[in-house]
Design a protein around this motif. Structure first.
Motif, short mmCIF file in Angstrom:
data_model
loop_
_atom_site.label_atom_id
_atom_site.label_comp_id
_atom_site.label_asym_id
_atom_site.label_seq_id
_atom_site.Cartn_x
_atom_site.Cartn_y
_atom_site.Cartn_z
N VAL A 152 10.42 -14.30 13.76
CA VAL A 152 9.91 -14.80 12.48
C VAL A 152 10.05 -16.32 12.36
O VAL A 152 9.84 -16.87 11.29
CB VAL A 152 10.60 -14.10 11.28
CG1 VAL A 152 10.23 -12.62 11.23
CG2 VAL A 152 12.11 -14.26 11.31
N LYS A 174 14.07 -15.52 6.04
CA LYS A 174 12.94 -14.59 6.13
C LYS A 174 13.45 -13.16 6.33
O LYS A 174 12.89 -12.21 5.77
CB LYS A 174 12.02 -15.00 7.28
CG LYS A 174 11.29 -16.32 7.00
CD LYS A 174 10.69 -16.88 8.26
CE LYS A 174 9.92 -18.17 8.03
NZ LYS A 174 9.60 -18.87 9.27
N SER A 185 5.70 -16.67 2.30
CA SER A 185 7.10 -17.05 2.55
C SER A 185 7.61 -16.56 3.90
O SER A 185 8.58 -17.08 4.42
CB SER A 185 7.99 -16.52 1.42
OG SER A 185 8.01 -15.10 1.44
N VAL A 186 6.99 -15.54 4.45
CA VAL A 186 7.44 -14.99 5.74
C VAL A 186 6.25 -14.91 6.69
O VAL A 186 5.22 -14.31 6.37
CB VAL A 186 8.05 -13.58 5.58
CG1 VAL A 186 8.48 -13.02 6.94
CG2 VAL A 186 9.24 -13.60 4.63
N LYS A 217 10.51 -19.70 1.05
CA LYS A 217 11.45 -18.67 1.56
C LYS A 217 12.90 -18.98 1.19
O LYS A 217 13.67 -18.08 0.89
CB LYS A 217 11.29 -18.56 3.07
CG LYS A 217 11.56 -19.86 3.82
CD LYS A 217 10.66 -20.06 5.00
CE LYS A 217 10.59 -21.54 5.33
NZ LYS A 217 9.72 -21.89 6.41
#
Ligand code: HSE
Length: 332
Positions: free
Chosen positions: A159, A206, A132-133, A106
Motif C-alpha cells: 500500500v 493505510k 486515502s488508500v 490518510k
C-alpha cells in the motif's frame, strides 16, 4: 436534462492532487454534470499563498486564503491539503455547515477517523475517502459497500508506492538503498517527509483505515506494528532474489481469536517480508500497489494499480465528488 441547481465545490489545497482535481473539474465539468444531473461548480481553492499559484492553470480569481468563508458556502468540500491541522478543524466546520466532505487525508483518518465519522453520523453528513488508500485503486468503496454483506478474514498487500519503487529498483537493478531512494525522491514518489514512507508510517496509516473498515471496528494507529524498509540492505535483497523471493513492504490485517478465551481481535502490521517471485504480489513493480483480501463467501480478491500520483489520486477524489453530488441531487 439538468434541472438541479449548480452544486458548489470548495477545494482545500492545490498541491499535486488538488491541482489535478481542479483541472479535471474544470475540463470535464460538463460531462460530469450530465452524469450527476447537476452542474459541479468549483467556487474556490483555499491555499496558504495564492501568489505561489499565479502560473497555475486554475483561474487566479478562484484562489483564496479564507478557507472558512469558502467552506461555509459550499455543498461539497474537498480536502486535499493533508496533515492533521487545520484539516481536522476545516472538515469539522464543513460538516457542521451542512456540506459533505471528500478527503484524501490518510493521516487524519487514521488518527481522528472515529471522531470525524461519529460527527458525520450525528449530522447526517457524508465523509468520503476513497483516495486515502492506494490512490486510484478502488478499495474503500468495495470494502464499505460491495463486500458489506461478507466477512473479511484477512487483507494483505503493498500500500506504499514509493517504498515499493525503492525495493523494486534494488531488486531489478541491484541498486543500493540510498541510490534507489534518491531516484524515488527525484521522481516525486516520496512524501515531503520521506520518513513517513521509508519508516512505514504511511503504510501503517493505510493499514489502520483498511482494517477498521474490513473488520467493522476501530483500529487505533498506535496498535499497528510498524517496521519500515530502512534496515533492508542490497545484500538481503540479492540473497532473497537468489532464493526465488522478492522483498516487499507488506501491510497485513488479520482477524485473531484468543485460543483460551475465544475472544476475537485483530492484528495489523506493516513490515518487510519475503514474497515468492511466483506470487502475484512479487510481480507488483514500480510505484504500483496491490491489495489482496480473503472474504468468507467471495473468496480471494485482488485489487491492483497505481497507488500514488497526483492524477491517479485525483481520479479517486473525483469519484467521491460525483457520489456526493448524486446524493445531493437524489436527496433533493
Ligand atoms: N507516499 C505515498 C506512497 C503516496 O508512496 O504510496 C500515496 O499515498
Amino acid at each position: 436534462m439538468i434541472e438541479y441547481r449548480n452544486l458548489r465545490i470548495a477545494l482545500l489545497g492545490a498541491g499535486s492532487v488538488g491541482s489535478q482535481v481542479a483541472a479535471l473539474l474544470l475540463e470535464h465539468g460538463d460531462e460530469l454534470a450530465q452524469r450527476v444531473g447537476a452542474g459541479l461548480e468549483l467556487v474556490g481553492v483555499a491555499v496558504r499563498d495564492p501568489e505561489k499559484h499565479r502560473d497555475s492553470d486554475i483561474p487566479f480569481e478562484l484562489f483564496t486564503t479564507d478557507a472558512e468563508s469558502l467552506i461555509v458556502g459550499a455543498d461539497i468540500v474537498v480536502e486535499v491539503m493533508g496533515g492533521l491541522s487545520p484539516a481536522r478543524e476545516l472538515i469539522t466546520l464543513a460538516m457542521t455547515s451542512g456540506a459533505d466532505v471528500v478527503t484524501a487525508n490518510k493521516a487524519l483518518l487514521a488518527t481522528h477517523g472515529p471522531e470525524l465519522f461519529e460527527l458525520a453520523e450525528q449530522l447526517g453528513a457524508q465523509l468520503y475517502y476513497e483516495a486515502s488508500v492506494a490512490a486510484a485503486i478502488p478499495i474503500i468503496r468495495p470494502l464499505r459497500e460491495s463486500l458489506a454483506g461478507d466477512r473479511i478474514e484477512r487483507i494483505y498487500g503493498i500500500v506504499n508506492g514509493s517504498t515499493n519503487y525503492i525495493l523494486d529498483r534494488m531488486d531489478a537493478d541491484d541498486l543500493a538503498a540510498e541510490d534507489a531512494q534518491q531516484i524515488a525522491l527525484e521522481l516525486g514518489y516520496l512524501e515531503a517527509d520521506p520518513t513517513l514512507d521509508v519508516e512505514g508510517y504511511d503504510a501503517a496509516q493505510k493499514a489502520a483505515i483498511l482494517a477498521s473498515l474490513a473488520f467493522h471496528t476501530t483500529v487505533p494507529l498506535e496498535s499497528v506494528h510498524r517496521e519500515g524498509i530502512t534496515n533492508v540492505t542490497r545484500e538481503q535483497v540479492r540473497s532473497a532474489r537468489e532464493a526465488g523471493f522478492v522483498v516487499k513492504l507488506l501491510a497485513v490485517c488479520e482477524r485473531l481469536v484468543d485460543p483460551t478465551s475465544g475472544e476475537e481481535g485483530v492484528s495489523v502490521r506493516v513490515h518487510p517480508a519475503l514474497v515468492p517471485r511466483t506470487h502475484p504480489l512479487g510481480a507488483v513493480h514500480g510505484g504500483n500497489n496491490a491489495v489482496f483480501l480473503e472474504a468468507a463467501a467471495a473468496g480471494p480478491l485482488m485489487f491492483y494499480g497505481a497507488g500514488a500520483g497526483g492524477l491517479q489520486t485525483a481520479s479517486a477524489v473525483l469519484g467521491d465528488v460525483v457520489s456526493a453530488a448524486r446524493r445531493h441531487v437524489l436527496g433533493g
